[in-house]
Scaffold this motif. Sequence first.
Motif, mmCIF file in Angstrom:
data_model
loop_
_atom_site.group_PDB
_atom_site.id
_atom_site.type_symbol
_atom_site.label_atom_id
_atom_site.label_comp_id
_atom_site.label_asym_id
_atom_site.label_seq_id
_atom_site.Cartn_x
_atom_site.Cartn_y
_atom_site.Cartn_z
ATOM 1 N N HIS A 1 0.841 -1.202 0.000
ATOM 2 C CA HIS A 1 0.000 0.000 0.000
ATOM 3 C C HIS A 1 0.876 1.252 0.000
ATOM 4 O O HIS A 1 1.887 1.316 0.667
ATOM 5 N N GLY A 2 0.467 2.235 -0.778
ATOM 6 C CA GLY A 2 1.152 3.516 -0.769
ATOM 7 C C GLY A 2 1.949 3.767 -2.030
ATOM 8 O O GLY A 2 1.897 3.028 -3.008
ATOM 9 N N LEU A 3 2.677 4.862 -1.974
ATOM 10 C CA LEU A 3 3.448 5.354 -3.111
ATOM 11 C C LEU A 3 4.935 5.161 -2.831
ATOM 12 O O LEU A 3 5.395 5.394 -1.714
ATOM 13 N N ASP A 4 5.664 4.729 -3.850
ATOM 14 C CA ASP A 4 7.120 4.644 -3.710
ATOM 15 C C ASP A 4 7.657 6.074 -3.802
ATOM 16 O O ASP A 4 8.103 6.525 -4.842
ATOM 17 N N ILE A 5 7.559 6.781 -2.695
ATOM 18 C CA ILE A 5 7.838 8.219 -2.646
ATOM 19 C C ILE A 5 9.279 8.527 -3.032
ATOM 20 O O ILE A 5 9.549 9.551 -3.656
ATOM 21 N N PHE A 6 10.187 7.652 -2.700
ATOM 22 C CA PHE A 6 11.591 7.925 -3.002
ATOM 23 C C PHE A 6 11.878 7.743 -4.486
ATOM 24 O O PHE A 6 12.820 8.324 -5.016
ATOM 25 N N GLU B 1 4.462 9.824 -12.798
ATOM 26 C CA GLU B 1 3.149 9.368 -13.269
ATOM 27 C C GLU B 1 2.994 7.858 -13.105
ATOM 28 O O GLU B 1 1.961 7.371 -12.654
ATOM 29 N N ARG B 2 4.019 7.110 -13.461
ATOM 30 C CA ARG B 2 3.967 5.640 -13.321
ATOM 31 C C ARG B 2 3.730 5.240 -11.871
ATOM 32 O O ARG B 2 2.887 4.380 -11.578
ATOM 33 N N GLU B 3 4.434 5.868 -10.948
ATOM 34 C CA GLU B 3 4.300 5.514 -9.538
ATOM 35 C C GLU B 3 2.917 5.880 -8.994
ATOM 36 O O GLU B 3 2.338 5.144 -8.193
#
Length: 122
Positions: free
Chosen positions: A52-57, A68-70
């Motif tokens: 869950h979540g966004l690969d912020i790094f 955009e892909r992330e």
Amino acid sequence: MKYKRTLATNPDGTFRRENGSLVWIDGEAAVKQELEDTLKTVRGEDEFDDEHGLDIFEATGAAPPIVEREIRTALLQDDRVDEVTDVVIADPGGNRETEVEVSVALVDGVGLSLSETLSAYA
């Protein structure tokens, strides 16, 4: 589509209160808040769902196609999202913050707009 209820949060992530009581939201407002929370959650920090979540790094400070892909990857994990219809990226510079405007279509045809500042400093 019937959406579940959730506790409303303030922009800083704390639970919203009115007259000393917690505030509940449901419907499109609840889905929107949960999708915004997905973009604020660092992938791997949720001990119950490490996907869950966004690969912020990976996303912050990166080139727009990577951001955009992330975003698409993170939001499409929610089974209420049919498609991410638009992603507008502003300020994708090296300051490790990226402002995004995202439009999604839910499986019931409802469209939602999200606006977030993605930050590796969160």
